[in-house]
Scaffold this motif. Sequence first.
Motif, mmCIF file in Angstrom:
data_model
loop_
_atom_site.group_PDB
_atom_site.id
_atom_site.type_symbol
_atom_site.label_atom_id
_atom_site.label_comp_id
_atom_site.label_asym_id
_atom_site.label_seq_id
_atom_site.Cartn_x
_atom_site.Cartn_y
_atom_site.Cartn_z
ATOM 1 N N ILE A 16 18.673 17.653 10.314
ATOM 2 C CA ILE A 16 18.819 18.453 11.455
ATOM 3 C C ILE A 16 18.853 19.886 10.810
ATOM 4 O O ILE A 16 19.870 20.381 10.400
ATOM 5 C CB ILE A 16 19.955 18.223 12.468
ATOM 6 C CG1 ILE A 16 19.814 16.626 12.836
ATOM 7 C CG2 ILE A 16 19.427 19.116 13.918
ATOM 8 C CD1 ILE A 16 18.452 16.105 13.391
ATOM 9 N N ASP A 17 17.911 20.518 10.857
ATOM 10 C CA ASP A 17 17.696 21.861 10.507
ATOM 11 C C ASP A 17 17.673 21.887 8.864
ATOM 12 O O ASP A 17 18.148 20.991 8.012
ATOM 13 C CB ASP A 17 18.814 23.251 10.701
ATOM 14 C CG ASP A 17 18.344 23.488 12.233
ATOM 15 O OD1 ASP A 17 17.495 23.531 12.738
ATOM 16 O OD2 ASP A 17 19.409 23.902 12.824
ATOM 17 N N VAL A 44 14.467 18.254 11.474
ATOM 18 C CA VAL A 44 14.212 18.639 12.832
ATOM 19 C C VAL A 44 14.628 19.897 12.955
ATOM 20 O O VAL A 44 15.758 20.306 12.455
ATOM 21 C CB VAL A 44 14.896 17.483 13.741
ATOM 22 C CG1 VAL A 44 14.856 18.036 15.392
ATOM 23 C CG2 VAL A 44 14.453 16.298 13.680
ATOM 24 N N TYR A 45 14.035 20.853 13.597
ATOM 25 C CA TYR A 45 14.410 22.298 13.756
ATOM 26 C C TYR A 45 14.983 22.286 15.150
ATOM 27 O O TYR A 45 14.565 21.929 16.185
ATOM 28 C CB TYR A 45 13.276 23.121 13.766
ATOM 29 C CG TYR A 45 12.607 23.185 12.557
ATOM 30 C CD1 TYR A 45 12.929 23.246 11.442
ATOM 31 C CD2 TYR A 45 11.164 23.748 12.383
ATOM 32 C CE1 TYR A 45 12.420 23.397 10.149
ATOM 33 C CE2 TYR A 45 10.586 23.985 11.331
ATOM 34 C CZ TYR A 45 11.111 24.000 9.894
ATOM 35 O OH TYR A 45 10.515 24.121 8.913
ATOM 36 N N GLU A 63 7.467 14.476 7.961
ATOM 37 C CA GLU A 63 7.259 15.247 9.016
ATOM 38 C C GLU A 63 8.111 16.158 9.407
ATOM 39 O O GLU A 63 9.512 16.013 9.067
ATOM 40 C CB GLU A 63 7.163 14.370 10.476
ATOM 41 C CG GLU A 63 8.283 13.631 10.872
ATOM 42 C CD GLU A 63 8.015 12.487 12.120
ATOM 43 O OE1 GLU A 63 6.784 12.640 12.686
ATOM 44 O OE2 GLU A 63 8.864 12.042 12.619
ATOM 45 N N ILE A 64 7.987 17.418 10.014
ATOM 46 C CA ILE A 64 8.776 18.288 10.586
ATOM 47 C C ILE A 64 8.597 18.585 11.978
ATOM 48 O O ILE A 64 7.549 18.525 12.571
ATOM 49 C CB ILE A 64 8.572 19.659 9.882
ATOM 50 C CG1 ILE A 64 8.680 19.615 8.314
ATOM 51 C CG2 ILE A 64 9.592 20.891 10.377
ATOM 52 C CD1 ILE A 64 8.300 20.971 7.650
ATOM 53 N N VAL A 65 9.785 18.220 12.782
ATOM 54 C CA VAL A 65 9.774 18.060 14.153
ATOM 55 C C VAL A 65 10.285 19.406 14.749
ATOM 56 O O VAL A 65 11.285 19.632 14.457
ATOM 57 C CB VAL A 65 10.652 16.830 14.589
ATOM 58 C CG1 VAL A 65 10.511 16.892 16.242
ATOM 59 C CG2 VAL A 65 9.955 15.627 14.149
ATOM 60 N N GLY A 66 9.370 20.021 15.683
ATOM 61 C CA GLY A 66 10.033 21.221 16.443
ATOM 62 C C GLY A 66 9.450 21.547 17.544
ATOM 63 O O GLY A 66 8.237 20.840 18.090
ATOM 64 N N HIS A 67 9.978 22.150 18.469
ATOM 65 C CA HIS A 67 9.406 22.578 19.836
ATOM 66 C C HIS A 67 7.938 23.342 19.675
ATOM 67 O O HIS A 67 7.930 24.074 18.742
ATOM 68 C CB HIS A 67 10.351 23.491 20.618
ATOM 69 C CG HIS A 67 9.933 23.735 22.286
ATOM 70 N ND1 HIS A 67 9.508 24.516 22.601
ATOM 71 C CD2 HIS A 67 10.138 22.763 23.032
ATOM 72 C CE1 HIS A 67 9.085 24.666 23.699
ATOM 73 N NE2 HIS A 67 9.628 23.280 24.356
ATOM 74 N N VAL A 149 20.076 17.918 19.712
ATOM 75 C CA VAL A 149 19.780 16.741 18.983
ATOM 76 C C VAL A 149 20.875 15.814 19.354
ATOM 77 O O VAL A 149 22.123 16.214 19.045
ATOM 78 C CB VAL A 149 19.525 16.795 17.641
ATOM 79 C CG1 VAL A 149 19.456 15.633 17.105
ATOM 80 C CG2 VAL A 149 18.482 17.714 17.180
ATOM 81 N N ALA A 150 20.618 14.779 20.159
ATOM 82 C CA ALA A 150 21.933 13.912 20.470
ATOM 83 C C ALA A 150 21.781 12.608 19.870
ATOM 84 O O ALA A 150 20.491 11.957 19.259
ATOM 85 C CB ALA A 150 21.674 13.324 21.965
#
Length: 209
Positions: A16-17, A44-45, A63-67, A149-150
Amino acid sequence: MPCVAVVADDAGSTVIDAGQSPGHARLVQSAMAGAGLPAARRLVYTHHHWDHTWGACAWEVEEIVGHQTGAELLAAESRRPWSHEYMEREMAADPRLGPSFRARARAMPTWDDFVVRPPTRTFTDGLTLPGGVEVRHVGGGHAPDSTVVAVPDPGVMLLGDCFYPPPFHLREPGPAGEEIDLPLITALVAEGFDWYVDSHSPPWRPPSP
């Protein structure tokens, strides 16, 4: 330095980040290896700000996950000619950029092989990743793409900077521009996670009822 969190999974860790620089990312990678954690599978950003994303070019991930909003902002950032000279020119044109750009300069002793990496997988509201990791857009004044992120097991919510005031150069004048988003953090704490982790403080637990 901002917090970087690791959710370990036998199939590969979710990070995460990305860290504030390639050097920061390599420190996290060394700590993961020392702890015997699986290599990173994805990033994950929590949002697009530099101190959460500039380490991404040092990670080898699937992969890089972000909004989606953050993806658009980072695509624009990736086209800027980042260097110490460029930031000096920008600060001369807009002195309010000083706190952010001076911090970036300290974090980046070299620009060799540096690139800004937008997400490769985007979402608008939320998604669930392998291992039950839940990614959810919350927005707010700090950044339009702020995401939490939960991790239901073991009961941790990673907050990024979601309830912080906007960055200095985007704040409205006066004390109100420096206030935290109290309704947002109150609502997130009411969800009852055992631990909360924001990006610039030690992990904390909500007060007992």
